[in-house]
Design a protein around this motif. Structure first.
Motif, PDB file in Angstrom:
ATOM      1  N   GLY A 354      53.091  25.797  40.620  1.00  0.00           N
ATOM      2  CA  GLY A 354      52.229  24.831  39.937  1.00  0.00           C
ATOM      3  C   GLY A 354      51.625  25.370  38.663  1.00  0.00           C
ATOM      4  N   GLY A 355      52.341  26.239  37.980  1.00  0.00           N
ATOM      5  CA  GLY A 355      51.846  26.801  36.735  1.00  0.00           C
ATOM      6  C   GLY A 355      50.890  27.959  36.910  1.00  0.00           C
ATOM      7  N   LEU A 356      50.636  28.378  38.144  1.00  0.00           N
ATOM      8  CA  LEU A 356      49.738  29.498  38.406  1.00  0.00           C
ATOM      9  C   LEU A 356      50.540  30.733  38.811  1.00  0.00           C
ATOM     10  CD1 LEU A 356      46.951  27.694  40.468  1.00  0.00           C
ATOM     11  CD2 LEU A 356      47.032  28.096  38.003  1.00  0.00           C
ATOM     12  N   ARG A 357      50.026  31.908  38.393  1.00  0.00           N
ATOM     13  CA  ARG A 357      50.664  33.166  38.766  1.00  0.00           C
ATOM     14  C   ARG A 357      49.841  33.867  39.833  1.00  0.00           C
ATOM     15  NH1 ARG A 357      51.284  36.086  33.246  1.00  0.00           N
ATOM     16  NH2 ARG A 357      51.277  37.939  34.570  1.00  0.00           N
ATOM     17  N   ILE A 358      50.496  34.173  40.947  1.00  0.00           N
ATOM     18  CA  ILE A 358      49.843  34.863  42.053  1.00  0.00           C
ATOM     19  C   ILE A 358      50.472  36.248  42.138  1.00  0.00           C
ATOM     20  CG2 ILE A 358      49.328  34.820  44.516  1.00  0.00           C
ATOM     21  CD1 ILE A 358      49.912  31.749  44.351  1.00  0.00           C
ATOM     22  N   ALA A 359      49.673  37.255  41.871  1.00  0.00           N
ATOM     23  CA  ALA A 359      50.187  38.626  41.767  1.00  0.00           C
ATOM     24  C   ALA A 359      49.869  39.423  43.029  1.00  0.00           C
ATOM     25  CB  ALA A 359      49.585  39.311  40.546  1.00  0.00           C
ATOM     26  N   PHE A 360      50.877  40.109  43.528  1.00  0.00           N
ATOM     27  CA  PHE A 360      50.734  41.060  44.642  1.00  0.00           C
ATOM     28  C   PHE A 360      50.834  42.451  44.019  1.00  0.00           C
ATOM     29  CE2 PHE A 360      52.012  37.127  46.434  1.00  0.00           C
ATOM     30  CZ  PHE A 360      51.549  37.082  47.738  1.00  0.00           C
ATOM     31  N   GLU A 361      49.705  43.086  43.841  1.00  0.00           N
ATOM     32  CA  GLU A 361      49.672  44.311  43.052  1.00  0.00           C
ATOM     33  C   GLU A 361      50.003  45.533  43.912  1.00  0.00           C
ATOM     34  OE1 GLU A 361      46.039  44.591  40.921  1.00  0.00           O
ATOM     35  OE2 GLU A 361      46.555  42.896  39.608  1.00  0.00           O
ATOM     36  N   THR A 362      50.966  46.311  43.433  1.00  0.00           N
ATOM     37  CA  THR A 362      51.410  47.485  44.188  1.00  0.00           C
ATOM     38  C   THR A 362      51.481  48.750  43.354  1.00  0.00           C
ATOM     39  OG1 THR A 362      53.711  47.003  43.681  1.00  0.00           O
ATOM     40  CG2 THR A 362      52.817  46.026  45.684  1.00  0.00           C
ATOM     41  N   SER A 363      51.230  48.650  42.061  1.00  0.00           N
ATOM     42  CA  SER A 363      51.175  49.877  41.265  1.00  0.00           C
ATOM     43  C   SER A 363      49.712  50.138  40.958  1.00  0.00           C
ATOM     44  CB  SER A 363      52.028  49.737  40.003  1.00  0.00           C
ATOM     45  OG  SER A 363      51.694  48.563  39.293  1.00  0.00           O
ATOM     46  N   ASN A 449      40.585  25.523  38.381  1.00  0.00           N
ATOM     47  CA  ASN A 449      41.362  26.536  37.676  1.00  0.00           C
ATOM     48  C   ASN A 449      42.842  26.174  37.761  1.00  0.00           C
ATOM     49  OD1 ASN A 449      42.285  28.770  36.403  1.00  0.00           O
ATOM     50  ND2 ASN A 449      41.655  30.238  37.983  1.00  0.00           N
ATOM     51  N   THR A 450      43.215  25.165  36.980  1.00  0.00           N
ATOM     52  CA  THR A 450      44.591  24.674  37.060  1.00  0.00           C
ATOM     53  C   THR A 450      45.378  24.947  35.795  1.00  0.00           C
ATOM     54  OG1 THR A 450      43.876  22.489  36.284  1.00  0.00           O
ATOM     55  CG2 THR A 450      43.951  22.851  38.681  1.00  0.00           C
ATOM     56  N   ARG A 451      44.760  25.641  34.840  1.00  0.00           N
ATOM     57  CA  ARG A 451      45.488  25.966  33.616  1.00  0.00           C
ATOM     58  C   ARG A 451      46.575  26.991  33.930  1.00  0.00           C
ATOM     59  NH1 ARG A 451      41.584  28.290  29.422  1.00  0.00           N
ATOM     60  NH2 ARG A 451      43.555  28.450  28.291  1.00  0.00           N
TER      61      ARG A 451
END
Length: 459
Positions: A354-363, A449-451
């Motif tokens: 839906g235009g959103l970035r969901i990050a799974f941070e591993t570094s 927060n839909t941008r």
């Protein structure tokens, strides 16, 4: 008694009794009592190939080559007084028979009775060092110095068993036997498959000296622990040993080969200097040098631990990122079935929905939060919503990730909610990914927060 006969390459007939073994069999050889033509007792070593391979054949044949070189060295008038030279040899089928003078005992057998007194221990240490000096004179590195390979003939101790030895003058064209040896006596650099040098033998001499003086090895194992102990642990103190001998032993056991004595001759000279009486001011100087040696050993061990820990962190980071990438890849099909417009960036470990970035941070900021020893390491990370503008690290966190070992020792990613009160760890599996993504979308919708966040190509 079962007596066997064979004739060596010089035409001399020898006998041996295959029911009368001497000592414990080595990796490829068994030693029997035997006799010369005039009845003089000898030892006959039978070397058999455990399996057909080039390296095994090379080890079998190398003992003959080194033996021939040492015999030529003696005949040319050079010193071999502290080396065991063969009296004859012969191949019988695939078996190699080597005839040697019969020793009174091995140092390994003598140590079963406990440590030696100081004068005898110093004498043994010096004689073995002389043997290494004689090997170095003909460019030989022994590579398997240990008490079982040091034999006593009357009052003389000699080095034997050259199956793993290396003639440095041969260059690098011969088959390497790197990685072979006896774990309790293997120098730190050899565990990394670095080439053996005379200073590798000096390290083994340090282990042997520690054992002669204390009756115990500085690094006792068990099997599976030797590599870490040799490379990372400082040697134990030697409070009952005179400072000059304690310092020499610690120098021999230095992790860094460059910190060990220059060669076996330097060891002999240091032992000979031990007999000299020192003035009080000189004794104080030795005490100060010994204290420095202890500090160096501890610092060297600490550096080794730090390097090993850094390598472990690096390996754990890579494993963690790979495992989390696999979890996301496995869950991605479920996400796409429900939301065909979803995309994934496997390199960045991000899901676009839906235009959103969901990050799974591993570094970064993935970090090592605890690491006492292998199996207790814990890595942490977060799941955050990447903001449309501004630094990524300012994005709202929706879950905390933990990478930790289970009871079986295998690592697994778990997650908890973003609230500090949420301490219930759950496996980060396919269903968990769906739950986390749904939580992020719901929160974004409630918060307006839909941008869309900036998206990189290549997902």
């Amino acid at each position: 008694m079962t007596v066997h006969r064979f004739t060596d390459t010089d035409g001399v007939e020898w006998t041996y009794d295959d029911q009368d073994k001497i000592g414990d069999p080595s990796g490829m050889g068994t030693v029997f009592t035997g006799a010369s033509p005039d009845g003089t007792p000898v030892a006959v070593k039978r070397v058999r190939l455990p399996y057909p391979s080039l390296s095994a054949e090379r080890r079998r044949d190398r003992e003959v080559q080194i033996g021939k070189l040492l015999v030529r060295t003696e005949r040319s008038g050079n010193e071999t007084s502290h080396l065991v030279l063969p009296l004859g040899y012969q191949f019988v089928g695939e078996d190699l028979y080597i005839v040697m003078p019969l020793a009174d005992e091995s140092l390994g057998h003598a140590l079963k009775l406990g440590p030696f007194g100081l004068p005898t221990g110093v004498d043994i240490m010096r004689q073995v060092a002389v043997g290494l000096e004689q090997l170095a004179a003909v460019s030989i590195v022994h590579r398997d110095l240990k008490p079982d390979n040091v034999l006593r003939y009357g009052a003389t101790w000699r080095i034997t068993d050259f199956g793993l030895s290396k003639n440095l003058s041969e260059g690098t064209v011969t088959v390497s036997l790197a990685g072979w040896g006896t774990d309790p006596y293997t120098a730190p650099e050899l565990w990394n498959n670095q080439p053996a040098t005379p200073r590798s033998d000096l390290y083994a001499l340090g282990v042997l000296a520690f054992e002669v003086f204390t009756g115990a090895r500085p690094f006792p194992g068990p099997r599976g622990e030797y590599r870490r102990q040799h490379q990372q642990d400082p040697p134990p103190d030697l409070p009952d040993l005179p400072p000059r001998l304690a310092r020499l032993t610690l120098r021999l056991l230095a992790k860094n080969p460059a910190e060990r004595p220059q060669d076996a001759r330097a060891v002999v000279e240091a032992i000979d200097a031990y007999a000299l009486r020192l003035r009080p001011n000189q004794e104080a100087l030795v005490d100060a040098a010994l204290e420095l040696e202890h500090a160096r050993a501890n610092g060297e061990a600490g550096d080794a631990v730090a390097m090993a820990r850094a390598e472990q962190v690096k390996a754990l980071r890579l494993l963690a990122a790979t495992d989390l990438g696999n979890v996301l890849a496995n869950a991605y099909d479920d996400v796409r079935e429900a939301l065909p417009d979803a995309r994934i960036d496997r390199a960045a470990l991000e899901i676009l929905v839906g235009g959103l970035r969901i990050a799974f941070e591993t570094s970064e900021p993935l970090h090592l939060s605890a690491i006492a020893d292998p199996g207790s390491a814990v890595l942490t990370g977060v799941v955050r919503l990447v903001p449309a503008d501004g630094p990524r690290q300012l994005g709202k966190v929706f879950a905390h990730l933990t990478y930790a070992p289970e009871l079986d020792g295998r690592f697994r990613w778990d997650y908890t909610g973003a609230e500090p009160t949420d301490t219930d760890r759950r496996p980060l599996d396919d269903e968990a990914i769906l739950t986390v993504v749904r939580t992020v979308l719901a929160a974004a919708a409630r918060g307006g927060n839909t941008r869309p966040a900036p998206w990189r190509t290549g997902g």
